[in-house]
Design a protein around this motif. Structure first.
Motif, mmCIF file in Angstrom:
data_model
loop_
_atom_site.group_PDB
_atom_site.id
_atom_site.type_symbol
_atom_site.label_atom_id
_atom_site.label_comp_id
_atom_site.label_asym_id
_atom_site.label_seq_id
_atom_site.Cartn_x
_atom_site.Cartn_y
_atom_site.Cartn_z
ATOM 1 N N ASN A 61 8.482 21.015 -61.665
ATOM 2 C CA ASN A 61 9.560 20.117 -61.240
ATOM 3 C C ASN A 61 10.841 20.847 -60.824
ATOM 4 O OD1 ASN A 61 7.888 17.899 -61.871
ATOM 5 N ND2 ASN A 61 8.518 18.016 -64.015
ATOM 6 N N VAL A 62 10.720 21.746 -59.880
ATOM 7 C CA VAL A 62 11.919 22.401 -59.359
ATOM 8 C C VAL A 62 12.167 22.019 -57.900
ATOM 9 C CG1 VAL A 62 11.743 24.364 -60.931
ATOM 10 C CG2 VAL A 62 10.649 24.485 -58.674
ATOM 11 N N ASP A 63 11.461 20.986 -57.431
ATOM 12 C CA ASP A 63 11.606 20.582 -56.029
ATOM 13 C C ASP A 63 13.028 20.147 -55.702
ATOM 14 O OD1 ASP A 63 8.951 21.103 -55.712
ATOM 15 O OD2 ASP A 63 8.300 19.021 -55.812
ATOM 16 N N HIS A 64 13.770 19.705 -56.720
ATOM 17 C CA HIS A 64 15.128 19.238 -56.484
ATOM 18 C C HIS A 64 16.132 20.383 -56.408
ATOM 19 C CE1 HIS A 64 14.813 19.850 -60.787
ATOM 20 N NE2 HIS A 64 16.116 19.795 -60.905
ATOM 21 N N ILE A 122 15.176 47.337 -46.616
ATOM 22 C CA ILE A 122 16.255 46.549 -46.028
ATOM 23 C C ILE A 122 16.991 45.772 -47.124
ATOM 24 C CG2 ILE A 122 16.828 44.927 -44.181
ATOM 25 C CD1 ILE A 122 14.124 45.520 -42.929
ATOM 26 N N GLY A 123 16.413 45.734 -48.323
ATOM 27 C CA GLY A 123 17.140 45.176 -49.446
ATOM 28 C C GLY A 123 16.594 43.912 -50.056
ATOM 29 N N LEU A 124 15.450 43.407 -49.535
ATOM 30 C CA LEU A 124 14.889 42.178 -50.098
ATOM 31 C C LEU A 124 13.368 42.222 -49.995
ATOM 32 C CD1 LEU A 124 16.107 39.579 -51.377
ATOM 33 C CD2 LEU A 124 15.704 38.460 -49.187
ATOM 34 N N PRO A 125 12.674 42.679 -51.042
ATOM 35 C CA PRO A 125 11.204 42.758 -50.998
ATOM 36 C C PRO A 125 10.582 41.368 -51.021
ATOM 37 C CG PRO A 125 12.023 43.379 -53.163
ATOM 38 C CD PRO A 125 13.224 43.204 -52.296
ATOM 39 N N LEU A 126 10.135 40.908 -49.880
ATOM 40 C CA LEU A 126 9.673 39.523 -49.746
ATOM 41 C C LEU A 126 8.387 39.236 -50.511
ATOM 42 C CD1 LEU A 126 10.427 38.778 -45.974
ATOM 43 C CD2 LEU A 126 11.819 38.249 -47.989
ATOM 44 N N ILE A 127 7.527 40.223 -50.647
ATOM 45 C CA ILE A 127 6.278 39.999 -51.381
ATOM 46 C C ILE A 127 6.580 39.664 -52.840
ATOM 47 C CG2 ILE A 127 4.151 41.076 -52.213
ATOM 48 C CD1 ILE A 127 4.121 42.725 -49.626
ATOM 49 N N ARG A 128 7.433 40.459 -53.470
ATOM 50 C CA ARG A 128 7.798 40.212 -54.858
ATOM 51 C C ARG A 128 8.661 38.965 -54.992
ATOM 52 N NH1 ARG A 128 6.695 44.618 -58.037
ATOM 53 N NH2 ARG A 128 6.607 43.071 -59.698
ATOM 54 N N LEU A 129 9.505 38.691 -53.993
ATOM 55 C CA LEU A 129 10.328 37.483 -54.035
ATOM 56 C C LEU A 129 9.446 36.234 -54.031
ATOM 57 C CD1 LEU A 129 12.986 35.972 -54.004
ATOM 58 C CD2 LEU A 129 13.049 36.264 -51.510
ATOM 59 N N THR A 130 8.408 36.255 -53.215
ATOM 60 C CA THR A 130 7.469 35.138 -53.189
ATOM 61 C C THR A 130 6.866 34.912 -54.572
ATOM 62 O OG1 THR A 130 6.929 35.553 -50.865
ATOM 63 C CG2 THR A 130 5.350 34.275 -52.123
ATOM 64 N N ASP A 131 6.523 36.006 -55.258
ATOM 65 C CA ASP A 131 5.967 35.897 -56.609
ATOM 66 C C ASP A 131 6.981 35.295 -57.582
ATOM 67 O OD1 ASP A 131 3.539 37.004 -55.873
ATOM 68 O OD2 ASP A 131 4.169 39.053 -56.331
ATOM 69 N N LEU A 132 8.237 35.750 -57.501
ATOM 70 C CA LEU A 132 9.254 35.261 -58.429
ATOM 71 C C LEU A 132 9.557 33.779 -58.197
ATOM 72 C CD1 LEU A 132 11.850 38.184 -58.736
ATOM 73 C CD2 LEU A 132 9.876 37.655 -60.165
ATOM 74 N N LEU A 133 9.618 33.375 -56.940
ATOM 75 C CA LEU A 133 9.831 31.957 -56.639
ATOM 76 C C LEU A 133 8.676 31.119 -57.180
ATOM 77 C CD1 LEU A 133 11.204 32.188 -52.979
ATOM 78 C CD2 LEU A 133 12.493 31.522 -55.022
ATOM 79 N N ARG A 185 6.881 31.811 -59.759
ATOM 80 C CA ARG A 185 7.028 31.735 -61.216
ATOM 81 C C ARG A 185 7.930 30.573 -61.625
ATOM 82 N NH1 ARG A 185 7.331 37.129 -64.666
ATOM 83 N NH2 ARG A 185 5.454 38.172 -63.919
ATOM 84 N N HIS A 186 8.884 30.273 -60.780
ATOM 85 C CA HIS A 186 9.786 29.158 -61.059
ATOM 86 C C HIS A 186 9.200 27.814 -60.620
ATOM 87 C CE1 HIS A 186 13.434 31.141 -62.533
ATOM 88 N NE2 HIS A 186 13.195 32.107 -61.665
ATOM 89 N N GLY A 187 7.976 27.846 -60.059
ATOM 90 C CA GLY A 187 7.354 26.622 -59.608
ATOM 91 C C GLY A 187 7.759 26.199 -58.215
ATOM 92 N N PHE A 188 8.425 27.089 -57.475
ATOM 93 C CA PHE A 188 8.890 26.779 -56.119
ATOM 94 C C PHE A 188 7.815 27.162 -55.121
ATOM 95 C CE2 PHE A 188 11.015 27.663 -52.133
ATOM 96 C CZ PHE A 188 11.943 26.610 -52.029
ATOM 97 N N GLU A 189 7.378 26.213 -54.328
ATOM 98 C CA GLU A 189 6.331 26.468 -53.344
ATOM 99 C C GLU A 189 6.921 26.708 -51.964
ATOM 100 O OE1 GLU A 189 3.613 23.172 -53.523
ATOM 101 O OE2 GLU A 189 2.322 24.259 -54.936
ATOM 102 N N LEU A 190 6.487 27.756 -51.334
ATOM 103 C CA LEU A 190 6.866 28.011 -49.951
ATOM 104 C C LEU A 190 6.104 27.040 -49.035
ATOM 105 C CD1 LEU A 190 6.799 31.896 -49.930
ATOM 106 C CD2 LEU A 190 8.780 30.403 -50.188
ATOM 107 N N PRO A 191 6.597 26.819 -47.825
ATOM 108 C CA PRO A 191 5.917 25.878 -46.924
ATOM 109 C C PRO A 191 4.443 26.182 -46.733
ATOM 110 C CG PRO A 191 8.063 26.461 -46.033
ATOM 111 C CD PRO A 191 7.848 27.328 -47.243
ATOM 112 N N GLU A 192 4.090 27.457 -46.617
ATOM 113 C CA GLU A 192 2.695 27.842 -46.404
ATOM 114 C C GLU A 192 1.855 27.571 -47.649
ATOM 115 O OE1 GLU A 192 5.282 29.589 -45.711
ATOM 116 O OE2 GLU A 192 5.252 29.809 -43.540
ATOM 117 N N GLN A 193 2.477 27.689 -48.853
ATOM 118 C CA GLN A 193 1.740 27.477 -50.089
ATOM 119 C C GLN A 193 1.508 26.004 -50.371
ATOM 120 O OE1 GLN A 193 4.535 29.503 -52.620
ATOM 121 N NE2 GLN A 193 3.285 31.354 -52.714
ATOM 122 N N ALA A 194 2.336 25.144 -49.779
ATOM 123 C CA ALA A 194 2.254 23.724 -50.070
ATOM 124 C C ALA A 194 1.194 23.005 -49.233
ATOM 125 C CB ALA A 194 3.624 23.072 -49.824
#
Length: 216
Positions: free
Chosen positions: A18-21, A193-204, A206-215
């Motif tokens: 429930n982090v969609d909000h 460049i300062g933002l590792p997107l692969i690991r960021l996707t994992d961390l998001l 973990r918080h229950g946040f789905e990226l558009p492709e994952q949804a």
């Protein structure tokens, strides 16, 4: 919940439901990090955190980038109380010495002279904070760069062309900085460049946040 990881370690942690909000905030004024985050095609806001980035006495490079990444995220928690806040920080380590952003051209010249014919490992601290629940996850992502032999003439010409004074290590890997390297080694070149997107996707995740492709 507060989890913190070191290089190369990523255990399974249950997702927070429930982090969609919650909206996403990038705790950075860096146009490079902003451009990287845009690749994930999620709506987000940017805001500059105001923190002291001075290293602590005897602080390890991993602890430093993790602490600063967390502090950047936490610095915006009051302003954004119902958000997922992304904090990131980066340093370069060569011959056991920590290198941050150069203060001026001569400092940049000195950094690149030191890197000539050497391997530099960039450590990016990445933290995602749920400012509503207080849950935070933090990791460190390494990426190594092997430098060519660099003459002072080459170095000064490069700095004049790209003005990389706001970059840890005094170069921009997304630009002509790539010409300074023999090779690179790591899991995610976006780390440079300062933002590792692969690991960021994992961390998001973990918080229950789905990226558009994952949804889908």
């Amino acid at each position: 919940m507060h989890t913190k990881e070191h290089v190369g370690l990523f255990d399974s942690v249950p997702k927070t439901p429930n982090v969609d909000h919650l909206s996403v905030v990038l705790a950075s004024s860096s146009p490079y990090r902003k451009e990287l985050l845009e690749r994930l095609r999620i709506p987000f806001t940017t805001a500059a955190p105001n923190i002291d980035e001075t290293p602590l006495e005897d602080e390890t490079h991993i602890h430093l980038v993790q602490r600063l990444a967390e502090n950047k995220a936490r610095a915006l928690a009051n302003k954004f109380p119902k958000h997922l806040i992304i904090g990131s920080d980066q340093i370069a380590v060569c011959t056991g010495e920590i290198f941050g952003k150069p203060k001026d051209v001569e400092a940049a010249v000195a950094q690149l002279k030191h890197f000539s014919r050497r391997t530099v490992t960039f450590y990016t601290g990445l933290s995602v904070l749920n400012s509503e629940s207080g849950e935070i996850h933090t990791i460190t992502e390494p990426y190594s760069v092997y430098f060519r032999t660099l003459t002072e003439k080459m170095i000064r010409h490069y700095i004049e062309l790209e003005q990389p004074l706001n970059c840890a290590g005094s170069f921009k890997s997304e630009g002509l900085g790539i010409t300074l390297f023999l090779k690179m080694k790591g899991d995610d070149p976006n780390s440079l460049i300062g933002l590792p997107l692969i690991r960021l996707t994992d961390l998001l995740s973990r918080h229950g946040f789905e990226l558009p492709e994952q949804a889908r």
